[in-house]
Design a protein around this motif. Sequence first.
Motif, PDB file in Angstrom:
ATOM      1  N   THR A   1       0.759  -1.169   0.003  1.00 30.11           N
ATOM      2  CA  THR A   1      -0.005  -0.142   0.183  1.00 30.11           C
ATOM      3  C   THR A   1       1.062   1.176  -0.016  1.00 30.11           C
ATOM      4  O   THR A   1       2.147   1.128   0.375  1.00 30.11           O
ATOM      5  CB  THR A   1      -0.958   0.162   1.273  1.00 30.11           C
ATOM      6  OG1 THR A   1      -0.114   0.116   2.610  1.00 30.11           O
ATOM      7  CG2 THR A   1      -1.711  -1.125   1.313  1.00 30.11           C
ATOM      8  N   ASN A   2       0.170   2.239  -0.509  1.00 30.36           N
ATOM      9  CA  ASN A   2       0.962   3.758  -0.365  1.00 30.36           C
ATOM     10  C   ASN A   2       2.252   3.859  -0.855  1.00 30.36           C
ATOM     11  O   ASN A   2       2.905   4.828  -0.546  1.00 30.36           O
ATOM     12  CB  ASN A   2       0.884   3.996   1.090  1.00 30.36           C
ATOM     13  CG  ASN A   2      -0.224   4.059   1.865  1.00 30.36           C
ATOM     14  OD1 ASN A   2      -1.469   4.296   1.270  1.00 30.36           O
ATOM     15  ND2 ASN A   2      -0.422   3.447   3.081  1.00 30.36           N
ATOM     16  N   PRO A   3       2.656   3.385  -2.165  1.00 29.54           N
ATOM     17  CA  PRO A   3       3.862   3.691  -2.701  1.00 29.54           C
ATOM     18  C   PRO A   3       3.611   5.128  -3.414  1.00 29.54           C
ATOM     19  O   PRO A   3       2.612   5.296  -3.903  1.00 29.54           O
ATOM     20  CB  PRO A   3       3.998   2.577  -3.795  1.00 29.54           C
ATOM     21  CG  PRO A   3       2.691   2.394  -4.179  1.00 29.54           C
ATOM     22  CD  PRO A   3       1.900   2.157  -2.856  1.00 29.54           C
ATOM     23  N   THR A   4       4.750   5.813  -3.168  1.00 30.92           N
ATOM     24  CA  THR A   4       4.428   7.254  -3.614  1.00 30.92           C
ATOM     25  C   THR A   4       5.789   7.767  -4.472  1.00 30.92           C
ATOM     26  O   THR A   4       6.910   6.804  -4.306  1.00 30.92           O
ATOM     27  CB  THR A   4       4.376   8.359  -2.465  1.00 30.92           C
ATOM     28  OG1 THR A   4       5.580   8.161  -1.664  1.00 30.92           O
ATOM     29  CG2 THR A   4       3.111   7.913  -1.744  1.00 30.92           C
ATOM     30  N   GLY A   5       5.811   8.893  -5.116  1.00 35.43           N
ATOM     31  CA  GLY A   5       6.952   9.386  -5.891  1.00 35.43           C
ATOM     32  C   GLY A   5       7.457   8.144  -6.768  1.00 35.43           C
ATOM     33  O   GLY A   5       7.055   7.406  -7.501  1.00 35.43           O
ATOM     34  N   ILE A   6       8.936   8.264  -6.840  1.00 32.57           N
ATOM     35  CA  ILE A   6       9.500   7.558  -7.440  1.00 32.57           C
ATOM     36  C   ILE A   6       9.554   6.008  -7.144  1.00 32.57           C
ATOM     37  O   ILE A   6       9.603   5.044  -8.075  1.00 32.57           O
ATOM     38  CB  ILE A   6      11.481   7.844  -7.245  1.00 32.57           C
ATOM     39  CG1 ILE A   6      12.075   6.921  -8.177  1.00 32.57           C
ATOM     40  CG2 ILE A   6      11.916   7.532  -5.798  1.00 32.57           C
ATOM     41  CD1 ILE A   6      12.058   7.694  -9.736  1.00 32.57           C
ATOM     42  N   VAL A   7       9.147   5.723  -6.024  1.00 29.18           N
ATOM     43  CA  VAL A   7       8.831   4.107  -5.783  1.00 29.18           C
ATOM     44  C   VAL A   7       7.689   3.733  -6.658  1.00 29.18           C
ATOM     45  O   VAL A   7       7.678   2.772  -7.078  1.00 29.18           O
ATOM     46  CB  VAL A   7       8.713   4.069  -4.248  1.00 29.18           C
ATOM     47  CG1 VAL A   7       8.132   2.693  -3.883  1.00 29.18           C
ATOM     48  CG2 VAL A   7       9.954   4.255  -3.352  1.00 29.18           C
ATOM     49  N   ARG A   8       6.608   4.584  -6.568  1.00 27.50           N
ATOM     50  CA  ARG A   8       5.715   4.183  -7.276  1.00 27.50           C
ATOM     51  C   ARG A   8       5.895   4.092  -8.680  1.00 27.50           C
ATOM     52  O   ARG A   8       5.504   2.988  -9.615  1.00 27.50           O
ATOM     53  CB  ARG A   8       4.363   5.352  -7.106  1.00 27.50           C
ATOM     54  CG  ARG A   8       2.937   4.838  -7.862  1.00 27.50           C
ATOM     55  CD  ARG A   8       1.925   5.932  -7.486  1.00 27.50           C
ATOM     56  NE  ARG A   8       0.934   5.463  -8.209  1.00 27.50           N
ATOM     57  CZ  ARG A   8      -0.003   4.417  -7.818  1.00 27.50           C
ATOM     58  NH1 ARG A   8       0.191   3.893  -6.786  1.00 27.50           N
ATOM     59  NH2 ARG A   8      -1.032   4.345  -8.492  1.00 27.50           N
TER      60      ARG A   8
END
Length: 101
Positions: A80-87
């Motif tokens: 859950t909740n991957p953001t920015g470069i990780v997403r």
Amino acid sequence: MALSLSTTRDAGMITVTVAGAVDLSTVAELDQAVLAAIDAGPPSVVVDLAAVTFIDSAGINTLLKSRRLADERGQHFRITNPTGIVRDVLDLTGVLIHLSG
């Protein structure tokens, strides 16, 4: 940035909250925490990536391996909740949908 991990249990679900960079030098810690969560036998294991600032192929491999193990044991596994470069990295590699479901 060092990796920080915490685990919580709530109503049949274990959540592993991850913060920092997940790479070759820290992935063993993530692997150990997620495998311990799966081994505890809950119906559902969630890995919260909201505070992860970087992930490389070693981290992606650990998440995929964990998903396969949970599937083999009949447990639900998701991130859950991957953001920015990780997403972006998870999306570009084609694993975001597989790990989010």
